[in-house]
Design a protein around this motif. Structure first.
Motif, short mmCIF file in Angstrom:
data_model
loop_
_atom_site.label_atom_id
_atom_site.label_comp_id
_atom_site.label_asym_id
_atom_site.label_seq_id
_atom_site.Cartn_x
_atom_site.Cartn_y
_atom_site.Cartn_z
N ILE A 72 -29.63 -71.80 -2.39
CA ILE A 72 -31.06 -71.84 -2.49
C ILE A 72 -31.62 -70.68 -3.31
O ILE A 72 -30.95 -69.68 -3.42
N LYS A 73 -32.71 -71.21 -3.73
CA LYS A 73 -33.47 -70.30 -4.61
C LYS A 73 -34.13 -69.12 -3.75
O LYS A 73 -34.68 -69.49 -2.97
N ILE A 74 -33.85 -67.78 -4.29
CA ILE A 74 -34.82 -66.69 -3.60
C ILE A 74 -35.40 -65.67 -4.80
O ILE A 74 -35.23 -66.18 -5.75
N SER A 75 -36.31 -64.91 -4.28
CA SER A 75 -36.94 -64.17 -5.31
C SER A 75 -36.00 -62.73 -5.72
O SER A 75 -35.45 -62.42 -5.08
N SER A 77 -37.33 -60.07 -5.64
CA SER A 77 -37.78 -58.97 -4.69
C SER A 77 -36.77 -59.14 -3.27
O SER A 77 -36.86 -57.94 -2.47
N ASP A 78 -36.07 -60.17 -3.29
CA ASP A 78 -35.13 -60.18 -1.84
C ASP A 78 -33.87 -59.30 -2.15
O ASP A 78 -32.96 -59.16 -1.25
N SER A 83 -27.77 -54.46 -0.72
CA SER A 83 -27.35 -56.01 -0.58
C SER A 83 -26.17 -56.20 -1.48
O SER A 83 -25.62 -55.10 -2.19
N HIS A 103 -26.60 -63.86 -7.21
CA HIS A 103 -26.65 -64.17 -5.87
C HIS A 103 -26.08 -63.36 -5.07
O HIS A 103 -25.30 -62.56 -5.01
N VAL A 164 -30.26 -66.57 -6.28
CA VAL A 164 -30.03 -67.34 -5.36
C VAL A 164 -29.04 -66.76 -4.17
O VAL A 164 -28.72 -65.65 -4.31
N THR A 165 -29.08 -67.48 -2.99
CA THR A 165 -28.17 -66.89 -2.00
C THR A 165 -27.59 -68.33 -1.47
O THR A 165 -27.82 -69.34 -1.64
#
Length: 208
Positions: A72-75, A77-78, A83, A103, A164-165
Motif C-alpha cells: 500500500i502507498k504511504i507518505s 513523512s511516514d 525505520s 518501502h 510504500v509499506t
C-alpha cells in the motif's frame, strides 16, 4: 620427405572447440529471472497467467506454502528515524544515490535482507535494506542516511518518489487486473514456480 603432423592432438583440439562453443552458447542465454513483475490476466486453480511489464506471457505455478503480502502507498513523512527500509537507488550525475522507490518494513520484518546489492529493477540499480539513522528535509525532498551491518548510504528521496509499506494479504487478492511481483524459480520444463508474491492494493503497481 613429407611432413607428418601429430594426430593425437586433433581430438583435444576438437574437444576444446566443442567446449568453447558450448560456453559461448551458455553465455548467450539470458539468465533465468528471479522475479516476475506484471499484471494477472487469469487464475486457474494454483496457476496464474501473468502479462509481464516487458510484455511477455508467463504462467506461474503457486506452491502450497506460498506466502503473500500486500503493498500500500504511504507518505514520505511516514519514514521515521529508526525505520527499517528498503530502497532501490540509481546513481545520479552528481554521484548521489537517488531513490527510485522506498518501502518501509513493518516491525515484524525488521532485518529482512539487510545490506546492499545489485538489483534488477533498472540498469545500474541497487537495493539497500537498512535502518534510517538520519533524515534531513530539503527543497528537493529528503536525504536519508541509512545504515546496515556492512556500511551506510546517503539516499535522496524526491517528493514524487513512491513510498510504500507491506500489509497482510491472502490469495483472494490474486485476481485479474492485480499488479504483482512474484519471486520465481524456473523448473526443468521451463515453467515457473513461485512461493512468494507481493500484490498491490487498490490497483497500485508495486514500485520495487
Amino acid at each position: 620427405m613429407p611432413t607428418h603432423r601429430p594426430t593425437l592432438a586433433r581430438p583435444f583440439v576438437a574437444a576444446a572447440m566443442v567446449a568453447a562453443s558450448t560456453l559461448f552458447a551458455m553465455a548467450q542465454q539470458p539468465p533465468s529471472p528471479s522475479r516476475v513483475r506484471g499484471t494477472i490476466v487469469s487464475v486457474d486453480g494454483d496457476v496464474l497467467s501473468v502479462k509481464s511489464r516487458s510484455g511477455e506471457d508467463v504462467k506461474l505455478h503457486m506452491t502450497g506454502d506460498m506466502r503473500m503480502v500486500g503493498i500500500i502507498k504511504i507518505s514520505l513523512s511516514d519514514i521515521k528515524l529508526g525505520s527499517f527500509v528498503g530502497t532501490t537507488t540509481v546513481p545520479g550525475p552528481d554521484g548521489r544515490h537517488n531513490a527510485v522507490e522506498v518501502h518501509v518494513f513493518p516491525e515484524d520484518m525488521r532485518g529482512t535482507g539487510e545490506g546492499s546489492r545489485p538489483y534488477d529493477l533498472r540498469p545500474n540499480s541497487t537495493m539497500t535494506n537498512a535502518t534510517v539513522a538520519e533524515t534531513v528535509a530539503g527543497n528537493d525532498g529528503q536525504t536519508l542516511m541509512i545504515k546496515y551491518k556492512d556500511g551506510e548510504k546517503k539516499v535522496v528521496v524526491a517528493p514524487d518518489t513512491p513510498v510504500v509499506t507491506y500489509v497482510p494479504a491472502d490469495k483472494t487478492e490474486l485476481k485479474p487486473g492485480a499488479k504483482i511481483i512474484a519471486f520465481v524459480k524456473q523448473l526443468l520444463d521451463g515453467s515457473f514456480e513461485t512461493n512468494r508474491i507481493s500484490v498491490g492494493r487498490d490497483g497500485l503497481t508495486p514500485p520495487m
